[in-house]
Design an enzyme around this catalytic site. Sequence first.
Site, PDB file in Angstrom:
ATOM      1  NE  ARG A  88      22.017  76.412  65.045  1.00  0.00           N
ATOM      2  CZ  ARG A  88      22.663  76.209  63.902  1.00  0.00           C
ATOM      3  NH1 ARG A  88      23.234  77.215  63.280  1.00  0.00           N
ATOM      4  NH2 ARG A  88      22.752  75.000  63.383  1.00  0.00           N
ATOM      5  CE  LYS A 109      19.163  73.350  61.566  1.00  0.00           C
ATOM      6  NZ  LYS A 109      18.977  73.851  60.213  1.00  0.00           N
ATOM      7  CD  GLU A 139      19.411  82.325  56.798  1.00  0.00           C
ATOM      8  OE1 GLU A 139      20.385  81.545  56.878  1.00  0.00           O
ATOM      9  OE2 GLU A 139      18.545  82.408  57.680  1.00  0.00           O
TER      10      GLU A 139
HETATM   11  C1  LIG Z   1      18.338  78.734  57.387  1.00  0.00           C
HETATM   12  C2  LIG Z   1      19.718  78.248  57.628  1.00  0.00           C
HETATM   13  N1  LIG Z   1      20.712  79.128  57.589  1.00  0.00           N
HETATM   14  C3  LIG Z   1      21.991  78.749  57.791  1.00  0.00           C
HETATM   15  C4  LIG Z   1      22.314  77.442  58.058  1.00  0.00           C
HETATM   16  C5  LIG Z   1      23.716  77.043  58.308  1.00  0.00           C
HETATM   17  O1  LIG Z   1      23.932  76.833  59.671  1.00  0.00           O
HETATM   18  P1  LIG Z   1      25.078  75.869  60.151  1.00  0.00           P
HETATM   19  O2  LIG Z   1      26.335  76.376  59.545  1.00  0.00           O
HETATM   20  O3  LIG Z   1      25.090  76.004  61.632  1.00  0.00           O
HETATM   21  O4  LIG Z   1      24.733  74.521  59.671  1.00  0.00           O
HETATM   22  C6  LIG Z   1      21.309  76.484  58.096  1.00  0.00           C
HETATM   23  C7  LIG Z   1      21.598  75.078  58.360  1.00  0.00           C
HETATM   24  O5  LIG Z   1      21.479  74.627  59.448  1.00  0.00           O
HETATM   25  C8  LIG Z   1      19.976  76.894  57.889  1.00  0.00           C
HETATM   26  O6  LIG Z   1      18.979  76.008  57.926  1.00  0.00           O
END
Ligand SMILES: Cc1ncc(COP(=O)(O)O)c(C=O)c1O
Length: 343
Positions: free
Chosen positions: A85, A187, A223
């Site tokens: 990612r 991210k 989300e």
């Molecule tokens: C905006 C956002 N959505 C979802 C997640 C959850 O992702 P992950 O399960 O890979 O930590 C995160 C955290 O990293 C996030 O910042």
Amino acid sequence: MIKQPSSQIDFTNLSFMPVKTKYSYLSYYKDGQWDEGTLQPGDQITIDMLSTGIQYGQQAFEGMKCYRRKDGGVQFFRPHENARRFQESCRRVMMPTITIERFIDAICQTVVANSEYVPPHETKATLYVRPFMIGIGSNLVLAPSKRYLFGVITQPVGLFFKTGLTPSNFLISEYDRAAHKGTGDVKVGGNYAASFFPNDIAKSQGFTDCLYLDPLTHTKIDEGGAANFFAITKDGIFVTPKSPSILPSITKRSLLDIAKTYLNLEVVECDIYINRIDELAEAATCGTAAIITPIGGIEYRGRLVTFGETHEAGPITKKLYDLLVGIQFGDIKAPEGWILNVE
Ligand SMILES: Cc1ncc(COP(=O)(O)O)c(C=O)c1O
């Protein structure tokens, strides 16, 4: 060598507030290549004020955790997924990528150097690991930099949402966190700066956080600011949004597998319309930091819709939590390839 937890630190009372660890990892990119990368004491860097990372947000990061097992060893949960990612995020903002092998080597070196800060198993606290990349150098021109810094920094952490497994209320934000076809699916820092203000509004009104609707139609749940959303319908189906503007959560993807294979649930990635949330029996956010944070109610335009019991997590949410956390801490056997032991 992995050290046992330091007796100098109170690991029982951690939140996400800063606790400094001893070492960080740094690698520099110049003339089209990365240097070897090294550990350095402390957490300070010196960069040009006109770095693209500062001026234009040319930046990407990852959020991962290192878990102390009962036998004293430490492990990562699906770190290769974070590495992949991270590559996607870097490409999206036109930064060079780091190979998966180098990413894994850097996070492992940093964890080993700081292993006395990985909290004891029984505290259920963890060592948060933050790999990041920024554009550096003096660049007033609005274009990708030619020089970059890749770093890894760690910090012991407790709960991200202090509500833990007690359900709490979330507010549907009037704002968008990311644009349709924007950068919501990677991210990068700008997404998070954009969520500070809506998050502050939600908190000031007594909510744990806000949830965002899809930026194109504002009719479907997307989300949270730092976590994906999932729910259990009244007929027992695990549902979670499918949207181009949400971050592909590794926790969410893992829960889809866990719900299917360990709990025999039907799982569906689909649109979750805000005007149909009263069809849900349980709801929660999920992510590395949030783990699974149960949602007691969602408020949208002044109307609060509540789910199941308000004082404890729903039965399926609780089972998913126990399985996920059990796998992450090495108490439950993980599916093939999910765990990386740090040595
Ligand atoms: C905006 C956002 N959505 C979802 C997640 C959850 O992702 P992950 O399960 O890979 O930590 C995160 C955290 O990293 C996030 O910042």
